[in-house]
Design a protein around this motif. Structure first.
Motif, PDB file in Angstrom:
ATOM      1  N   ALA A   1       2.092   1.837  -1.850  1.00  0.00           N
ATOM      2  CA  ALA A   1       1.908   1.883  -0.681  1.00  0.00           C
ATOM      3  C   ALA A   1       1.109   1.035  -0.302  1.00  0.00           C
ATOM      4  CB  ALA A   1       1.172   3.408  -0.278  1.00  0.00           C
ATOM      5  N   GLN A   2       0.673   0.255  -1.294  1.00  0.00           N
ATOM      6  CA  GLN A   2      -0.461  -0.845  -0.808  1.00  0.00           C
ATOM      7  C   GLN A   2      -0.261  -2.046  -1.928  1.00  0.00           C
ATOM      8  OE1 GLN A   2      -3.746   1.806  -1.711  1.00  0.00           O
ATOM      9  NE2 GLN A   2      -4.297   0.646  -3.224  1.00  0.00           N
ATOM     10  N   ASP A   3      -0.920  -3.244  -1.730  1.00  0.00           N
ATOM     11  CA  ASP A   3      -0.784  -4.338  -2.535  1.00  0.00           C
ATOM     12  C   ASP A   3      -1.632  -4.008  -3.828  1.00  0.00           C
ATOM     13  OD1 ASP A   3       1.228  -5.673  -1.208  1.00  0.00           O
ATOM     14  OD2 ASP A   3      -0.339  -6.991  -0.207  1.00  0.00           O
TER      15      ASP A   3
ATOM     16  N   GLY B   1       3.006  -2.399   2.049  1.00  0.00           N
ATOM     17  CA  GLY B   1       2.822  -2.292   0.521  1.00  0.00           C
ATOM     18  C   GLY B   1       3.868  -2.999   0.099  1.00  0.00           C
TER      19      GLY B   1
ATOM     20  N   HIS C   1       6.660  -8.488  -1.330  1.00  0.00           N
ATOM     21  CA  HIS C   1       5.607  -7.620  -0.428  1.00  0.00           C
ATOM     22  C   HIS C   1       6.283  -7.050   0.851  1.00  0.00           C
ATOM     23  CE1 HIS C   1       2.101  -8.922  -2.760  1.00  0.00           C
ATOM     24  NE2 HIS C   1       2.821 -10.193  -3.051  1.00  0.00           N
TER      25      HIS C   1
ATOM     26  N   ALA D   1      -1.784   5.417  -4.507  1.00  0.00           N
ATOM     27  CA  ALA D   1      -1.065   4.243  -4.293  1.00  0.00           C
ATOM     28  C   ALA D   1       0.602   4.276  -4.791  1.00  0.00           C
ATOM     29  CB  ALA D   1      -1.836   3.105  -5.009  1.00  0.00           C
TER      30      ALA D   1
ATOM     31  N   GLY E   1       2.646  -5.541   6.082  1.00  0.00           N
ATOM     32  CA  GLY E   1       1.722  -5.152   5.094  1.00  0.00           C
ATOM     33  C   GLY E   1       1.927  -3.758   4.787  1.00  0.00           C
TER      34      GLY E   1
END
Length: 287
Positions: free
Chosen positions: A206-208, A238, A232, A266, A236
């Motif tokens: 859910a995120q980098d 994830g 990516h 995450a 934004g």
């Protein structure tokens, strides 16, 4: 020219007898395959890449004599491919844009002269051919770094109909063989351990997260990491990761649960999107 000596004639007659015996065994093998096909009537999946890998590994290990082992592998690949067609319709979609025949030649070498091959201009077109049923398996390039629209991200799905990575080509390579680019095989086939395998894990976050941090987490739960590919998500939202693990990992592997615990909130999902038997390099003395 003087007539051939009787001893040579006798040896040639022996060769003829051996040829007939080999042919008889091939026909016998085909009849056994027909019985297998009858026992699996109605089955949509009738290929087993793991078993095929095991057959070739055994042949290479037991081979002796002056016949190049590469020729033995080629003979058996032709036979395996021809007998696959006995079991039902079988066709291969191959990534072959424009005049780029590198993967086409690799696919033809693996699937033999009688298997229907169809070119596709993109890897996504290979996936469409699999979804539409015009191809049983697909051959696509090994993913590269920083692709803008990677085909592999579509494999990270909970849909049971989604194809998986089931092989890597060329399976048997020879020292000094001309470079043609490695390829992956896609197909809707259950993953099967052979004892010498690598797995491709799909991880959606859910995120980098940095490659190094994710690698450390994986190796902390005994998932040995090979190569990484990262995409990516737009806006934004994830990221998705294709990660080679130097071991066989199925969906019930406890290490996946341990990784999920480490990733916590995450993690969106983690699942095997493929596995393949490790290719073999034929020894120079046998090639």
């Amino acid at each position: 020219m003087p007539p051939a000596s009787p001893s040579v004639d006798a040896l040639r007659r022996e060769i003829d007898e051996i040829d007939a015996a080999i042919h008889d065994l091939i026909m016998r093998r085909a009849r056994v395959v027909e019985r297998i096909a009858q026992s699996k009537a109605g089955a949509k999946v009738f290929i087993r890449p793991g078993r095929e890998a095991g057959i070739l590994r055994r042949l290479v290990a037991r081979h002796q004599g002056s016949v190049p082992v590469a020729a033995i592998v080629r003979i058996w690949r032709e036979m395996i491919a021809a007998m696959t067609l006995i079991q039902g319709p079988f066709a291969v979609a191959v990534y072959a844009p424009d005049d780029d025949r590198r993967l086409w030649d690799i696919a033809r070498d693996h699937y033999g002269t009688v298997t229907p091959l169809a070119p596709a201009n993109t890897a996504q077109a290979v996936l469409r051919a699999l979804a539409e049923g015009s191809a049983t398996v697909g051959v696509v390039p090994v993913p590269e770094e920083e692709e803008t629209d990677p085909w592999w991200r579509f494999l990270i799905s909970d849909d049971t109909k989604t194809p998986k990575i089931i092989g890597r080509l060329p399976f048997c390579s020879r020292p000094g063989q001309k470079e043609g680019g490695d390829a992956l095989i896609l197909g809707a086939v259950p993953l099967e351990a052979t004892g010498q395998d690598h797995t491709l894990l799909g991880v959606e976050l859910a995120q980098d997260m940095s490659r190094g941090r994710l690698k450390d987490m994986m190796e902390a739960v005994s998932l040995p990491v090979g190569w990484f590919r990262i995409f990516h998500l737009p806006g934004g939202g994830g990221s998705v990761h294709l990660i080679e693990v130097e071991d066989f990992v199925d969906g019930d592997d406890a290490r996946l649960g341990a990784l999920a615990e480490k990733l916590g909130d995450a993690l969106v999902r983690v699942l095997p999107v493929g596995a393949y038997a490790l290719p073999i390099t034929l020894e120079a003395r046998k090639a």
